[in-house]
Write a protein that holds these residues in place. Structure first.
Motif, PDB file in Angstrom:
ATOM      1  N   VAL A 159      33.550   1.313 -16.692  1.00  0.00           N
ATOM      2  CA  VAL A 159      34.449   2.264 -16.037  1.00  0.00           C
ATOM      3  C   VAL A 159      35.315   3.020 -17.034  1.00  0.00           C
ATOM      4  CG1 VAL A 159      34.520   0.902 -13.918  1.00  0.00           C
ATOM      5  CG2 VAL A 159      36.238   0.513 -15.683  1.00  0.00           C
ATOM      6  N   LEU A 160      35.357   2.580 -18.290  1.00  0.00           N
ATOM      7  CA  LEU A 160      36.174   3.275 -19.285  1.00  0.00           C
ATOM      8  C   LEU A 160      35.452   4.534 -19.765  1.00  0.00           C
ATOM      9  CD1 LEU A 160      37.510   0.302 -21.422  1.00  0.00           C
ATOM     10  CD2 LEU A 160      38.881   1.868 -20.074  1.00  0.00           C
ATOM     11  N   PRO A 161      36.094   5.690 -19.713  1.00  0.00           N
ATOM     12  CA  PRO A 161      35.452   6.911 -20.226  1.00  0.00           C
ATOM     13  C   PRO A 161      35.087   6.734 -21.703  1.00  0.00           C
ATOM     14  CG  PRO A 161      37.439   7.435 -18.978  1.00  0.00           C
ATOM     15  CD  PRO A 161      37.426   5.956 -19.154  1.00  0.00           C
ATOM     16  N   PRO A 162      33.824   6.767 -22.058  1.00  0.00           N
ATOM     17  CA  PRO A 162      33.424   6.452 -23.444  1.00  0.00           C
ATOM     18  C   PRO A 162      33.998   7.407 -24.475  1.00  0.00           C
ATOM     19  CG  PRO A 162      31.581   7.342 -22.183  1.00  0.00           C
ATOM     20  CD  PRO A 162      32.675   7.076 -21.201  1.00  0.00           C
ATOM     21  N   ASN A 163      34.310   8.644 -24.057  1.00  0.00           N
ATOM     22  CA  ASN A 163      34.850   9.608 -25.013  1.00  0.00           C
ATOM     23  C   ASN A 163      36.356   9.451 -25.219  1.00  0.00           C
ATOM     24  OD1 ASN A 163      35.158  10.456 -22.292  1.00  0.00           O
ATOM     25  ND2 ASN A 163      35.702  12.512 -22.969  1.00  0.00           N
ATOM     26  N   LEU A 164      36.997   8.522 -24.469  1.00  0.00           N
ATOM     27  CA  LEU A 164      38.440   8.355 -24.576  1.00  0.00           C
ATOM     28  C   LEU A 164      38.860   6.961 -25.045  1.00  0.00           C
ATOM     29  CD1 LEU A 164      39.559  10.020 -21.199  1.00  0.00           C
ATOM     30  CD2 LEU A 164      39.255  11.102 -23.432  1.00  0.00           C
ATOM     31  N   VAL A 165      37.970   5.997 -24.912  1.00  0.00           N
ATOM     32  CA  VAL A 165      38.366   4.610 -25.118  1.00  0.00           C
ATOM     33  C   VAL A 165      38.831   4.339 -26.552  1.00  0.00           C
ATOM     34  CG1 VAL A 165      36.052   3.791 -25.685  1.00  0.00           C
ATOM     35  CG2 VAL A 165      37.686   2.234 -24.616  1.00  0.00           C
ATOM     36  N   TYR A 166      38.384   5.147 -27.507  1.00  0.00           N
ATOM     37  CA  TYR A 166      38.778   4.911 -28.900  1.00  0.00           C
ATOM     38  C   TYR A 166      40.288   5.027 -29.087  1.00  0.00           C
ATOM     39  CZ  TYR A 166      39.574   9.910 -29.734  1.00  0.00           C
ATOM     40  OH  TYR A 166      40.061  11.195 -29.693  1.00  0.00           O
ATOM     41  N   LEU A 167      40.968   5.786 -28.220  1.00  0.00           N
ATOM     42  CA  LEU A 167      42.414   5.951 -28.335  1.00  0.00           C
ATOM     43  C   LEU A 167      43.180   4.692 -27.928  1.00  0.00           C
ATOM     44  CD1 LEU A 167      42.750   9.590 -26.958  1.00  0.00           C
ATOM     45  CD2 LEU A 167      43.077   8.825 -29.315  1.00  0.00           C
ATOM     46  N   LEU A 168      42.479   3.763 -27.299  1.00  0.00           N
ATOM     47  CA  LEU A 168      43.119   2.506 -26.903  1.00  0.00           C
ATOM     48  C   LEU A 168      42.802   1.384 -27.885  1.00  0.00           C
ATOM     49  CD1 LEU A 168      44.925   1.874 -24.444  1.00  0.00           C
ATOM     50  CD2 LEU A 168      42.937   0.877 -23.318  1.00  0.00           C
ATOM     51  N   ASN A 169      42.129   1.691 -28.963  1.00  0.00           N
ATOM     52  CA  ASN A 169      41.777   0.679 -29.953  1.00  0.00           C
ATOM     53  C   ASN A 169      43.040   0.249 -30.712  1.00  0.00           C
ATOM     54  OD1 ASN A 169      40.782  -0.819 -32.128  1.00  0.00           O
ATOM     55  ND2 ASN A 169      38.966   0.457 -32.344  1.00  0.00           N
ATOM     56  N   PRO A 170      43.396  -1.031 -30.672  1.00  0.00           N
ATOM     57  CA  PRO A 170      44.646  -1.471 -31.313  1.00  0.00           C
ATOM     58  C   PRO A 170      44.539  -1.627 -32.830  1.00  0.00           C
ATOM     59  CG  PRO A 170      43.565  -3.336 -30.272  1.00  0.00           C
ATOM     60  CD  PRO A 170      42.735  -2.137 -29.937  1.00  0.00           C
ATOM     61  N   PHE A 171      43.375  -1.330 -33.414  1.00  0.00           N
ATOM     62  CA  PHE A 171      43.168  -1.508 -34.849  1.00  0.00           C
ATOM     63  C   PHE A 171      44.244  -0.752 -35.637  1.00  0.00           C
ATOM     64  CE2 PHE A 171      40.910  -0.102 -38.794  1.00  0.00           C
ATOM     65  CZ  PHE A 171      40.773  -1.362 -39.373  1.00  0.00           C
ATOM     66  N   ARG A 172      44.874  -1.449 -36.588  1.00  0.00           N
ATOM     67  CA  ARG A 172      45.920  -0.887 -37.447  1.00  0.00           C
ATOM     68  C   ARG A 172      47.012  -0.202 -36.627  1.00  0.00           C
ATOM     69  NH1 ARG A 172      42.667   1.612 -42.737  1.00  0.00           N
ATOM     70  NH2 ARG A 172      41.903  -0.410 -43.491  1.00  0.00           N
ATOM     71  N   ASN A 173      47.503  -0.966 -35.654  1.00  0.00           N
ATOM     72  CA  ASN A 173      48.595  -0.471 -34.806  1.00  0.00           C
ATOM     73  C   ASN A 173      48.227   0.862 -34.137  1.00  0.00           C
ATOM     74  OD1 ASN A 173      51.108  -0.398 -33.550  1.00  0.00           O
ATOM     75  ND2 ASN A 173      52.117   0.578 -35.291  1.00  0.00           N
ATOM     76  N   TYR A 174      47.070   0.854 -33.494  1.00  0.00           N
ATOM     77  CA  TYR A 174      46.587   2.021 -32.738  1.00  0.00           C
ATOM     78  C   TYR A 174      46.535   3.263 -33.635  1.00  0.00           C
ATOM     79  CZ  TYR A 174      47.504  -0.957 -28.689  1.00  0.00           C
ATOM     80  OH  TYR A 174      47.511  -1.991 -27.789  1.00  0.00           O
TER      81      TYR A 174
END
Length: 513
Positions: free
Chosen positions: A455-470
């Motif tokens: 259900v997560l829009p694949p073109n947007l989910v990268y913005l929720l990646n917490p890597f290196r404090n988002y």
């Protein structure tokens, strides 16, 4: 002559204050505090030959509870939802029909059955097909019209957990337990039984309809009273300890507390105990019934809308009471659904994103540099609001999966508006739902895979990646400033101080100016 076996002898193990019989039939005085149980314990007598105490059989007890006395009576001049239930059952929206059947807010339990049996065969086939998994569709041709209706009813009804009897018993093996620990154990047993009442049954009960699981729940607390009464008659020296238990049970289960108070009062004539009766005047189910009654009194008369609200509240109920480690028996159930109300009232996903953005602009306008640097209540509140918004999205998706595409579109619009606060909260709520609605697939090599609901829009989910404090989000925010997702910025400001604070407010001012 009958002689007790080893197990029965263990059951009559002497305890302080009880007269037992020796092997030669002579009396053994185990404590000088009690010399004649027939005089000190009402309901007990002492056998003339053996001097062993016994209690006459009692086949019935007065129930301590009445379901209609545990909440404010609910009176409305017109039960509009009952007429609307009939209308929905003759309509064509399968999900709305399912919700009407699930909550059963009508007097005639056969109403859905008679209504559906009167529908034509094509309509019933369509309804049932929408409820079947692809691999089940072969069943359709093998069922009669009546059987198809029964299958629709079965798949639209929430099955309650099986009823179980009260299983916490006072015991001599627990005589070394702290009274506080005993109170926790009793409360936990009461909570266990509460969790076996479905939310749908509580809604019905709150509106004055019969609710068998509520009646069973109350009956089991009378059973607790009987267990404890028998125990204290057998071991009167335990009265003082259970008087302490009563103090620690206050504020916990009002049902268990009332049963304990009545038990202690039953023993009062011989002990002179002075036990408070505060709990006996409490409407013990008011914490859940009152808020539900208010929903039907305050909401506009639309059954389809209020059943959507109840579906979302059902998810919240599970989280608050079923999955909770300890039960809060006092705080009223939170029935506020502002997010869902705004969502249902919106004309489009873009319109809804504007509503969220207007709310966020008002909240972020109160943010100042000192409030960020000092992590004031304003900053903390904004972080809390983000979490509440994320949870509200998860609740709505879990209860009403049809809203998922709408919320996906809303996320796109929020990003276009550069409202990263609500955008990331909506995305996080969708992420929670994707995990909640996961599927398990067995493979040929005796292993299984777990797939998240996509259900997560694949073109947007990268913005929720917490890597290196988002880091991905922070780059996006720096290039396209807007209403911020506050948590990573607070971390940046803590680590880098004034330069990070100044840069943050420069970008924030561009969006809210």
């Amino acid at each position: 002559m009958y002689s007790a076996g080893p197990y029965e002898e263990a059951m009559f193990e002497p305890s302080p204050g009880i007269i037992a019989t020796s092997s030669d039939n002579s009396s053994l005085l185990l404590s000088s505090t009690e010399t004649d149980m027939s005089r000190s314990s009402p309901g007990y007598a002492v056998g003339e030959a053996s001097r062993v105490t016994y209690m006459p059989e009692q086949s019935s007890y007065t129930s301590l509870f009445r379901s209609d006395s545990e909440m404010t009576p609910f009176f409305v001049p017109y039960r509009w939802w009952e007429d609307e239930a009939t209308t929905v059952l003759w309509a064509f929206d399968v999900q709305e029909i399912k919700r009407v059947i699930r909550y059963g807010l009508f007097r005639d339990p056969n109403l859905p059955r008679t209504s559906l049996q009167s529908r034509n065969a094509t309509t019933i086939d369509t309804f049932l097909l929408s409820l079947l998994e692809p691999h089940e569709r072969f069943l359709l041709s093998n069922l009669s019209h009546i059987q198809k209706v029964e299958e629709i009813l079965r798949r639209s009804t929430i099955s309650s957990p099986p009823s179980v009897p009260w299983s916490w018993f006072p015991s001599q093996k627990d005589r070394d337990l702290d009274p506080r620990a005993l109170a926790r154990d009793i409360d936990a047993e009461s909570h266990l039984h509460f969790k076996r009442i479905s939310f749908e049954e509580l809604v019905r009960y709150s509106l004055g309809y019969p609710a068998a699981s509520v009646d069973w729940f109350l009956q089991q607390h009378t059973a607790f009273y009987i267990h404890l009464l028998n125990y204290l008659n057998a071991f009167p020296e335990e009265l003082a300890r259970y008087t302490e238990v009563e103090k620690h049970l206050r504020g916990r289960s009002p049902f268990a507390h009332r049963a304990l108070v009545h038990c202690l009062l039953s023993m009062q004539s011989q002990t002179g105990l002075d036990v408070p009766l505060v709990s006996s005047q409490t409407l013990a189910f008011e914490f859940i019934a009152g808020p539900i009654q208010n929903l039907f009194q305050d909401s506009p008369p639309s059954l389809t809308s209020i059943l959507k609200v109840l579906s979302v509240l059902g998810v919240r109920f599970e989280k608050a009471y079923v999955h909770a480690r300890e039960m809060n028996w006092v705080q009223p159930f939170n029935t506020s659904v502002c997010f869902l109300d705004d969502l249902l009232a919106s004309t489009s996903a873009v319109d809804f994103s504007r509503t969220l953005t207007n709310i966020d602009e008002g909240q972020f306008s109160k943010l100042t540099a000192p409030s960020i640097a000092e992590e004031s209540s304003v900053a903390r509140r904004l972080v809390e609001e983000w979490g509440l918004l994320s949870t509200a999205v998860w609740e709505c998706c879990s209860a009403l999966p049809d809203l998922v595409p709408y919320l996906q579109e809303c996320a796109e619009a929020l990003l276009a508006n550069r409202n990263y606060h609500s955008f990331t909260a909506v995305l996080n709520g969708l992420q929670k739902y994707s995990i909640t609605a996961l599927t398990i697939t067995n493979t040929n090599n005796d292993t299984s895979t777990v797939a998240l609901n996509p259900v997560l829009p694949p073109n947007l989910v990268y913005l929720l990646n917490p890597f290196r404090n988002y880091a991905a989000y922070r780059r996006q925010f720096q290039e396209f400033p807007g209403i911020p997702f506050l948590l990573p910025h607070l971390r940046e400001i803590q680590q880098h101080g004034e330069p990070a604070l100044r840069q943050f407010f420069n970008n924030l001012q561009i969006r809210t100016r």
